[in-house]
Design a protein around this motif. Structure first.
Motif, mmCIF file in Angstrom:
data_model
loop_
_atom_site.group_PDB
_atom_site.id
_atom_site.type_symbol
_atom_site.label_atom_id
_atom_site.label_comp_id
_atom_site.label_asym_id
_atom_site.label_seq_id
_atom_site.Cartn_x
_atom_site.Cartn_y
_atom_site.Cartn_z
ATOM 1 N N ALA A 20 0.839 -1.197 0.000
ATOM 2 C CA ALA A 20 0.000 0.000 0.000
ATOM 3 C C ALA A 20 0.871 1.242 0.000
ATOM 4 C CB ALA A 20 -0.892 0.005 1.250
ATOM 5 N N PRO A 21 0.569 2.219 -0.875
ATOM 6 C CA PRO A 21 1.361 3.439 -0.888
ATOM 7 C C PRO A 21 1.115 4.242 0.381
ATOM 8 C CG PRO A 21 -0.502 3.626 -2.389
ATOM 9 C CD PRO A 21 -0.499 2.220 -1.845
ATOM 10 N N LEU A 22 2.167 4.777 0.916
ATOM 11 C CA LEU A 22 2.058 5.601 2.105
ATOM 12 C C LEU A 22 2.017 7.061 1.685
ATOM 13 C CD1 LEU A 22 4.742 3.844 4.309
ATOM 14 C CD2 LEU A 22 2.276 3.567 4.408
ATOM 15 N N ALA A 23 1.259 7.863 2.389
ATOM 16 C CA ALA A 23 1.252 9.291 2.117
ATOM 17 C C ALA A 23 2.633 9.821 2.459
ATOM 18 C CB ALA A 23 0.184 9.972 2.968
ATOM 19 N N GLU A 24 3.219 10.483 1.503
ATOM 20 C CA GLU A 24 4.595 10.924 1.682
ATOM 21 C C GLU A 24 4.682 12.399 1.334
ATOM 22 O OE1 GLU A 24 8.849 9.863 -0.384
ATOM 23 O OE2 GLU A 24 7.332 8.334 -0.253
ATOM 24 N N ALA A 25 5.323 13.152 2.188
ATOM 25 C CA ALA A 25 5.529 14.567 1.906
ATOM 26 C C ALA A 25 6.533 14.698 0.770
ATOM 27 C CB ALA A 25 6.033 15.272 3.152
ATOM 28 N N ILE A 26 6.308 15.683 -0.065
ATOM 29 C CA ILE A 26 7.230 15.950 -1.163
ATOM 30 C C ILE A 26 8.503 16.552 -0.579
ATOM 31 C CG2 ILE A 26 7.599 17.347 -3.234
ATOM 32 C CD1 ILE A 26 5.571 15.239 -3.722
ATOM 33 N N THR A 27 9.625 15.976 -0.960
ATOM 34 C CA THR A 27 10.928 16.497 -0.542
ATOM 35 C C THR A 27 11.787 16.707 -1.785
ATOM 36 O OG1 THR A 27 11.951 14.312 -0.362
ATOM 37 C CG2 THR A 27 10.835 15.179 1.622
ATOM 38 N N CYS A 28 12.815 17.514 -1.649
ATOM 39 C CA CYS A 28 13.727 17.715 -2.780
ATOM 40 C C CYS A 28 14.433 16.408 -3.138
ATOM 41 C CB CYS A 28 14.741 18.809 -2.454
ATOM 42 S SG CYS A 28 14.020 20.466 -2.565
ATOM 43 N N GLY A 29 14.710 15.582 -2.162
ATOM 44 C CA GLY A 29 15.322 14.292 -2.451
ATOM 45 C C GLY A 29 14.430 13.431 -3.324
ATOM 46 N N LEU A 30 13.149 13.431 -3.038
ATOM 47 C CA LEU A 30 12.180 12.677 -3.837
ATOM 48 C C LEU A 30 12.114 13.236 -5.259
ATOM 49 C CD1 LEU A 30 9.922 10.476 -3.804
ATOM 50 C CD2 LEU A 30 8.347 12.322 -3.222
ATOM 51 N N VAL A 31 12.103 14.547 -5.371
ATOM 52 C CA VAL A 31 12.026 15.192 -6.682
ATOM 53 C C VAL A 31 13.269 14.860 -7.503
ATOM 54 C CG1 VAL A 31 11.983 17.419 -7.898
ATOM 55 C CG2 VAL A 31 10.516 17.054 -5.905
ATOM 56 N N THR A 32 14.443 15.064 -6.916
ATOM 57 C CA THR A 32 15.676 14.842 -7.681
ATOM 58 C C THR A 32 15.877 13.373 -8.027
ATOM 59 O OG1 THR A 32 16.996 14.831 -5.647
ATOM 60 C CG2 THR A 32 16.861 16.904 -6.851
ATOM 61 N N SER A 33 15.504 12.473 -7.139
ATOM 62 C CA SER A 33 15.685 11.053 -7.461
ATOM 63 C C SER A 33 14.743 10.616 -8.581
ATOM 64 C CB SER A 33 15.507 10.174 -6.223
ATOM 65 O OG SER A 33 14.169 10.197 -5.773
ATOM 66 N N ASN A 34 13.521 11.153 -8.595
ATOM 67 C CA ASN A 34 12.569 10.805 -9.657
ATOM 68 C C ASN A 34 12.948 11.439 -10.992
ATOM 69 O OD1 ASN A 34 9.958 9.202 -9.001
ATOM 70 N ND2 ASN A 34 10.414 10.363 -7.163
ATOM 71 N N LEU A 35 13.633 12.560 -10.936
ATOM 72 C CA LEU A 35 13.976 13.260 -12.170
ATOM 73 C C LEU A 35 15.414 13.031 -12.621
ATOM 74 C CD1 LEU A 35 12.040 16.597 -11.636
ATOM 75 C CD2 LEU A 35 11.303 14.506 -12.749
ATOM 76 N N ALA A 36 16.172 12.262 -11.884
ATOM 77 C CA ALA A 36 17.554 11.972 -12.274
ATOM 78 C C ALA A 36 17.658 11.383 -13.682
ATOM 79 C CB ALA A 36 18.207 11.050 -11.246
#
Length: 116
Positions: A20-36
């Motif tokens: 199950a997906p957990l509600a996760e706050a958006i972080t710069c780490g999440l953004v940069t890892s997804n956009l790498a």
């Protein structure tokens, strides 16, 4: 037999909880890892990889509130200055190349004005 059914039920519940997906706050780490995976496109204009387009989609889905979208925008702006060979024109073109409408893929975006 009843014990085996109980164990099977526990295993199914554990799998459901882990998956199950957990509600996760958006972080710069999440953004940069997804956009790498988009870095090659940003640097050279080479066609975006499926990983790049999927990363953008993941970020868009995760950023459901105005505050989340502003965070993504600010993260993109701060990451741009750290990316070697960053090309803002290529960065702005990524969403269109992926067939996605995202208005804040530019260092010139005023993130505070984003309202959704």
């Amino acid at each position: 037999m009843a014990g085996l059914v109980k164990v099977a039920c526990v295993v199914v519940m554990c799998v459901a909880l882990v998956g199950a997906p957990l509600a996760e706050a958006i972080t710069c780490g999440l953004v940069t890892s997804n956009l790498a995976p988009c870095l090659a496109y940003i640097q050279t204009g080479a066609p975006p990889s499926p990983g790049c387009c999927n990363g953008i989609r993941s970020i868009i889905q995760a950023a459901s509130t105005t505050a989340d979208k502003q965070t993504v925008c600010n993260c993109l702006k701060s990451s741009a200055g750290q990316a070697p060979g960053y090309n803002d024109r290529n960065a702005r073109a990524i969403p269109g190349a992926c067939g996605i409408n995202v208005p804040y893929f530019s260092t010139s975006t005023n993130c505070a004005r984003i309202r959704f």
